[in-house]
Design an enzyme around this catalytic site. Structure first.
Site, PDB file in Angstrom:
ATOM      1  N   SER A 133      -1.405   4.029  -1.503  1.00 28.78           N
ATOM      2  CA  SER A 133      -1.475   2.985  -0.484  1.00 28.78           C
ATOM      3  C   SER A 133      -0.979   3.499   0.865  1.00 28.78           C
ATOM      4  CB  SER A 133      -0.613   1.809  -0.927  1.00 28.78           C
ATOM      5  OG  SER A 133      -0.668   0.784   0.035  1.00 28.78           O
ATOM      6  N   GLY A 141      -1.098  -1.428   2.335  1.00 30.41           N
ATOM      7  CA  GLY A 141      -0.205  -2.533   1.994  1.00 30.41           C
ATOM      8  C   GLY A 141      -0.561  -3.829   2.712  1.00 30.41           C
ATOM      9  N   GLY A 155       5.328   0.620   9.338  1.00 28.21           N
ATOM     10  CA  GLY A 155       5.863  -0.740   9.263  1.00 28.21           C
ATOM     11  C   GLY A 155       4.856  -1.766   8.791  1.00 28.21           C
ATOM     12  N   CYS A 169       9.001   0.036   0.418  1.00 37.12           N
ATOM     13  CA  CYS A 169       8.667   0.433   1.786  1.00 37.12           C
ATOM     14  C   CYS A 169       9.954   0.584   2.593  1.00 37.12           C
ATOM     15  CB  CYS A 169       7.760  -0.584   2.473  1.00 37.12           C
ATOM     16  SG  CYS A 169       7.451  -0.119   4.188  1.00 37.12           S
ATOM     17  N   LYS A 205       5.862  -0.160  -7.762  1.00 40.13           N
ATOM     18  CA  LYS A 205       6.045   1.103  -7.022  1.00 40.13           C
ATOM     19  C   LYS A 205       7.508   1.271  -6.640  1.00 40.13           C
ATOM     20  CE  LYS A 205       4.064   3.923  -3.309  1.00 40.13           C
ATOM     21  NZ  LYS A 205       2.949   4.018  -2.339  1.00 40.13           N
ATOM     22  N   GLY A 212       4.687  14.252   1.735  1.00 37.42           N
ATOM     23  CA  GLY A 212       4.115  15.594   1.778  1.00 37.42           C
ATOM     24  C   GLY A 212       4.794  16.522   0.780  1.00 37.42           C
TER      25      GLY A 212
END
Lengths: 305, 255
Positions: free
Chosen positions: A21, A46, A72, A130, A165, A217
């Site tokens: 996502s 998201g 964000g 998040c 998640k 990454g």
């Protein structure tokens, strides 16, 4: 013929490669570069109840073997999603998964209820990790009782497959995975980004507008692998590995460590066709090693420990 | 215009001065259709500190010669590495990306205004306008004579006006002080350069009620509208420089 398919309960995926996502838009951005039906599934950007403008620029900083972001959760909200995005993504011949986010438990529940009515959505990824929002997000994923509460509440209204998640920004991620499993999650995906920061020494200020952001990454791959390995040994539900997967060799490392599937994230920014190359590479690896089914290599390293 | 990922072959790497170089690239097959204002995401191989691609304007595209040019300023490790490419080397690019400058209306008069590295997309635009029957005026601004880039190339496609800050070539002063820009005789101004310069040009155009399009540069992740990192704050909300831009009408920007 090698079988690379896997299942979460009765939901079948033709191969173990999903797109993470926030790194694959809504699929359309990548149609020039790959055939979406060649993927096991796509996890959409998201989504929140209300539209969000996201954080101010600068939202990105390049770091050694990775990048920081602080987007964000910019998105146009669930109304827009239903009207303008769902009709397009429902045409994809693959599993389409919606990643949901909120500031309050009620937001997540309301979103899950709305998504539940959309036939062509295969599953919900509950984003409690998040790092770039002031309220909610990672706050749920770094506190066990909050994680339990939101997972339970969403599970109660979500008849689709539910993937939780997880955040790596915790002392023991296994506790969070177990909590998700206890509350009825069908799978867990990990890891979301690691909280980090960078400093702009020329202008002597933080590189990101929000000071801190999420690191992704190859830089985070060893951390992600360690957490996937720990979690896969501790829960019975499928584990979806995420974190710095650039090549099929990276993906195979996660599968050998115990993941049932993987998500390709930041790699898609550097090579928009990375995900389909990884699909092929996993099949090639299995064939070269003489396996006929991907389940044969899941967690294989545990035999050699 | 389908986007693609492709290895292009470097056919020349021409150093213009200490800071700038032009890469000329070609491919075995025909290059895709491109429009002025579009850019490429260029891969810098072999370094963990240049992890992401680098966005670079298409400086020129000649479909007959099947060649494209990139004008690059050395600003960091990525562009430094690119400066070392040699004829025959491969360069992996995702391209063509982004929107493009709009064509003027029939009979309209266009001015192209570029400063420093910002002149990059304007050569392709000059060629494109000339090919479509327009006679653009081109105003180029540099710090001094030594820093003038490729002005001879632009002369092929329109009338060129030069400014330098120290007066060592062309008119002395800033591009924004040049009489041609203040003349008010244009219907549209296309501008690219440092942000303060573009803002000044935009404000002159607004005063004269002239349409103005600028090409923006922002830190970029993916270049294809997926990561939402290169946003610019506009009257329509946060828009991606890579897909909604890089070319914006100044009326849409909060300048």
């Amino acid at each position: 013929m090698v079988n690379t398919g896997f299942s979460i309960g009765d939901l079948h995926f033709r191969n173990p490669v999903l797109t993470a996502s926030g790194t694959f838009g809504y699929g359309a951005e990548f149609e020039d570069f790959l055939d979406i039906s060649a993927l096991g599934g796509i996890i959409l950007k998201g989504t929140t109840l209300e539209p969000r403008e996201g954080n101010p620029y600068p939202r990105m900083a390049e770091t050694p073997s990775g990048m920081l972001n602080t987007v964000g959760l910019q998105n146009k909200g669930i109304d827009y999603f239903e009207q303008s995005i769902y009709p397009a993504v429902s045409l994809y011949d693959t599993n389409v998964i919606v990643n949901i986010n909120g500031s309050y438990v009620e937001d997540y529940v309301a979103l899950a209820e709305r998504i539940d009515k959309l036939d062509k959505i295969a599953a919900v990824e509950l984003n409690i990790s998040c790092p770039n929002v002031k309220m909610g997000g990672m706050a749920f994923g770094t506190d066990l009782s909050s994680a339990r509460e939101v997972t339970r509440a969403v599970r109660a209204v979500c008849s689709k497959k539910l993937i939780v998640k997880l955040s790596p920004n915790v002392t023991n991620i296994v506790d969070f995975a177990r909590t998700a499993e206890e509350e009825g999650a069908d799978a867990v995906s990990l890891i979301n980004t690691l909280l980090g920061m960078a400093v702009d020494i020329k202008n002597m200020k933080p590189s990101l507008s929000t000071i801190t952001g999420g690191l992704s990454g190859p830089a985070i791959k060893p951390v992600a692998l360690r957490m996937v390995w720990q979690v896969a040994r501790a829960v019975k539900i499928p584990v979806i590995g995420i974190g710095g997967i650039m090549t099929s060799d990276d993906a195979v490392e996660f599968l050998l460590a115990g993941a049932s599937a993987i998500e390709v994230g930041t790699a898609s920014f550097i090579d928009p066709s990375a995900s389909v190359k990884i699909v092929k590479g996993i099949g090639d690896y299995l064939a070269a090693k003489g396996f006929s089914d991907i389940s044969e290599i899941r967690g294989y390293i545990n035999r050699n420990i | 215009m389908a986007k693609r990922v492709e290895d292009l072959t470097v056919t020349a790497n021409r150093r213009l001065n200490r800071e700038y170089f032009v890469l000329e690239l070609s491919s075995a097959g025909p290059l895709p259709e491109m429009r002025p204002g579009q850019f490429a995401q260029v891969r810098v191989e072999g370094s963990s500190t240049t992890f992401l691609r680098r966005p670079v304007s298409i400086h020129d595209f000649d479909p007959v010669e099947n060649k494209i040019k990139l004008l690059v300023q050395i600003v960091g490790k990525g562009t430094e590495a690119l400066s070392g490419l040699k004829s025959g080397d491969l360069l992996n690019m995702v391209y063509p990306l982004g929107n493009s400058f709009s064509l003027p209306g029939r009979g309209e008069k266009a001015l192209l205004a570029g400063g420093g590295c910002g002149i990059a997309p304007l050569l392709f635009l000059s060629r494109y306008l000339a090919a479509n029957g327009f006679e653009p005026d081109i105003l180029l601004g540099f710090r001094n004579k030594e820093r003038i880039l490729e002005s001879g190339e632009y002369e092929k496609f329109g009338r060129v006006f030069l400014t330098t800050e120290d007066g060592s070539a062309g008119e002395k002063g800033f591009l924004t002080e040049h009489p041609v820009l203040l003349s008010g005789k244009y219907d549209i101004v296309y501008c690219c350069g440092p942000e303060p310069m573009m803002k000044a040009v935009a404000s002159i155009c607004k005063e004269q009620d002239i349409r103005c399009e600028v090409s923006l540069e922002q830190l970029m992740g993916c270049g294809i509208g997926a990561c939402l990192c290169c946003v610019v704050d506009t009257v329509k909300g946060n828009l991606c420089t890579c897909t909604d831009g890089p070319v914006f009408n100044v009326n849409d920007l909060k300048w």
